[in-house]
Design an enzyme around this catalytic site. Structure first.
Site, mmCIF file in Angstrom:
data_model
loop_
_atom_site.group_PDB
_atom_site.id
_atom_site.type_symbol
_atom_site.label_atom_id
_atom_site.label_comp_id
_atom_site.label_asym_id
_atom_site.label_seq_id
_atom_site.Cartn_x
_atom_site.Cartn_y
_atom_site.Cartn_z
ATOM 1 C CE LYS A 3 -10.382 39.854 2.976
ATOM 2 N NZ LYS A 3 -10.353 41.335 3.006
ATOM 3 C CE LYS A 34 -9.582 39.901 15.679
ATOM 4 N NZ LYS A 34 -9.427 38.753 16.592
ATOM 5 C CB ILE A 94 -13.496 43.686 10.227
ATOM 6 C CG1 ILE A 94 -11.999 43.861 9.891
ATOM 7 C CG2 ILE A 94 -14.054 44.911 10.950
ATOM 8 C CD1 ILE A 94 -11.102 44.137 11.061
ATOM 9 C CE LYS A 140 -19.591 48.209 -3.990
ATOM 10 N NZ LYS A 140 -18.580 49.035 -4.673
ATOM 11 C CG ASN A 166 -12.655 48.863 -6.753
ATOM 12 O OD1 ASN A 166 -12.214 47.711 -6.718
ATOM 13 N ND2 ASN A 166 -13.636 49.257 -5.984
ATOM 14 N NE ARG A 211 -15.194 48.941 -11.130
ATOM 15 C CZ ARG A 211 -14.886 48.176 -10.101
ATOM 16 N NH1 ARG A 211 -13.686 47.634 -10.021
ATOM 17 N NH2 ARG A 211 -15.748 47.964 -9.118
ATOM 18 N NE ARG A 217 -24.782 49.268 -7.911
ATOM 19 C CZ ARG A 217 -23.596 48.714 -8.138
ATOM 20 N NH1 ARG A 217 -23.527 47.564 -8.792
ATOM 21 N NH2 ARG A 217 -22.491 49.289 -7.708
#
Ligand code: MV4
Length: 452
Positions: free
Chosen positions: A158, A201, A203, A237, A290, A292, A338
């Site tokens: 990442k 790791k 997941i 999402k 996050n 916000r 959404r």
């Protein structure tokens, strides 16, 4: 309390914030780009300022223009909404230095939590469960191999400055890790101006479960349970719900307490969300925080019967929260879809254009947050989300039934939308049973598109 708030955003969230301000007796200033002259946030705010051309970088992302608009209208606070400048620490700092309250956490908090390695270290210190992995940045590919051998494959690389799924790579063995390390470094350097990577790791098959929290600047912290956001596609999402199908009262309490410990560690002020991965064994691991208000906040508002934007504005003004955690009870099963102006048949390609017809569902337990209207032209320059359909009912089964009926009633003419996609999801046997994970849409939800 503030006398005038400038809303540095557009669309449904700008309307949501304007409504909250009106209920608090606060005057509002809308800012808009040339593409948004006919937008409802401009019409419903007390004042409006055109801040530039359609391109976001020359309008909604332009700090100078937004600050200038706040200064000429004498606004004493800026609400950034979500997206655009909402998690920009420099913007929060500029606001401060101009004597304008940024409605959100402090620049330091935004910075601390935006750096993923730093955030993880803070959470670890706070006793929040974290995914096994590297201690901080992995300097070289050789180091990465060493750590991967210790924790075992598969692993995930990442980017330290990444987020929202960018700059990540899953590696199943040494050769994938070697390749991945170089590709990911280059991608991170190009996308985030920071080549640093860390390793975890991987997941397998988890849910994305996030906890909504709030902190005031008197040391009070509360959580409002979870939202399950596993129904997503390419990190966008599509559906969020609460309770999560794998939630128990005990797990909610433990995740809620962990989230609050994390927030306390940075003295967090405002509304925030701690994201976790939760596996089948109900083990949970911190992902990121996050800083916000999020798109899906209405899910929590309906489930707990709270007004998060109202609370957010009040804590930013220095008010004390008067909740008791034990009074914050999860009352309803809530689901949000959404609705995007996208063509599901064409790989979810955005479909800007004129909305020639619109019928919005209603009735008990149905909420629609939107900023579009009949005759409105959806601009091509911004996000394709045009509405959020939120339903609540006593049980998940009844909420799903209400959602199916509401989706049938929701008529949007002129542009293709994601409504047909949602209708299919709510007929899918596995989804109906709550048997899904973060890979559901991309792997198990059979669409003509996915079969190619
Ligand atoms: C993970 C993971 C599995 N294991 N970390 C995606 C977005 C970013 N916030 C972190 N992400 C993930 N981190 C470990 N150790 C899987 C993902 C992930 C994901 C997470 C939530 C929702 C959708 C996702 C899609 C792909 C990967």
């Amino acid at each position: 309390m503030f006398t005038k708030v400038l809303i540095a955003n557009r669309g449904e969230i700008a309307l949501r914030i304007i409504r909250a301000c009106k209920e608090l007796g606060i005057k509002t200033v809308a800012v808009y780009s040339e593409a948004d002259r006919d937008a409802l946030h401009v019409r419903f705010a007390d004042e409006d300022v055109c801040i530039g051309p359609a391109s976001p970088t020359e309008s909604y992302l332009d700090m100078q223009r937004i600050i200038a608009a706040a200064e000429v209208t004498n606004a004493d606070a800026i609400h950034p909404g979500y997206g655009f400048l909402a998690e920009n620490a420099d913007f929060a700092e500029v606001c401060e230095s101009c004597g304008i309250t940024f409605i959100g956490p402090t620049p330091t908090q935004i910075r601390q939590l935006g750096d993923k390695v730093n955030a993880k270290e803070l959470m670890e210190k706070a006793g929040v469960p974290c995914t096994p992995g590297s201690e901080g940045v992995v300097p070289t590919f050789e180091d990465a191999i060493g750590i991967a051998e210790e924790i075992g494959y598969p692993v995930i690389l990442k980017a330290v400055s990444g987020g929202g799924g960018k700059g990540m790579r899953v590696c199943n063995d040494v050769s994938e890790l070697e390749r991945g390390f170089h590709l990911c470094t280059t991608e991170a350097a190009n996308s985030f101006n920071n080549p640093d990577l860390y390793l975890e790791k991987f997941i397998i098959g988890p849910h994305h479960v996030e906890i909504q929290i709030i902190g005031d600047n008197h040391g009070n912290y509360f959580h409002f349970g979870e939202r399950d956001c596993s129904i997503q596609r390419r990190h966008q999402k599509l559906i969020e719900e609460t309770p999560s199908p794998l939630m128990t009262d005990d797990l909610r309490e433990r995740m809620g307490e962990a989230a609050i410990r994390g927030a306390k560690m940075v003295g967090y002020q405002g509304v925030g969300t701690i994201e976790f991965l939760v596996n089948e064994k109900r083990e949970f691991y911190f992902m990121e925080m996050n800083t916000r208000i999020q798109v899906e906040h209405p899910v929590t508002e309906e489930a707990f019967e709270v007004d998060l934007i109202n609370d957010q504005i009040r804590v930013a003004a220095g008010e004390k929260l008067t909740y008791k955690q034990e009074d914050l009870v999860h009352k309803w099963a809530v689901i949000e879809c959404r609705i995007n102006a996208e063509d599901v048949e064409k790989d979810f390609r955005p479909t800007p254009g004129k909305l020639t017809g619109l019928h919005v569902p209603g009735g008990m337990g149905v909420r629609v947050d939107k900023a579009v209207y009949t005759g409105y032209s959806i601009p091509q320059y911004y996000d394709s989300m045009i509405a959020k359909l939120i339903v609540k009912a006593p049980t998940r089964e009844l909420a799903m039934l209400k959602m199916r009926n509401a989706l049938k009633e929701f008529i949007i003419e002129g542009v293709p939308t994601t409504i047909p996609f949602h209708e299919e999801i709510f007929e899918h046997p596995a989804f109906i049973k709550g048997e899904y994970d973060i890979a559901f849409v991309e792997t198990r939800f059979k669409q003509k598109d996915n079969l190619k």
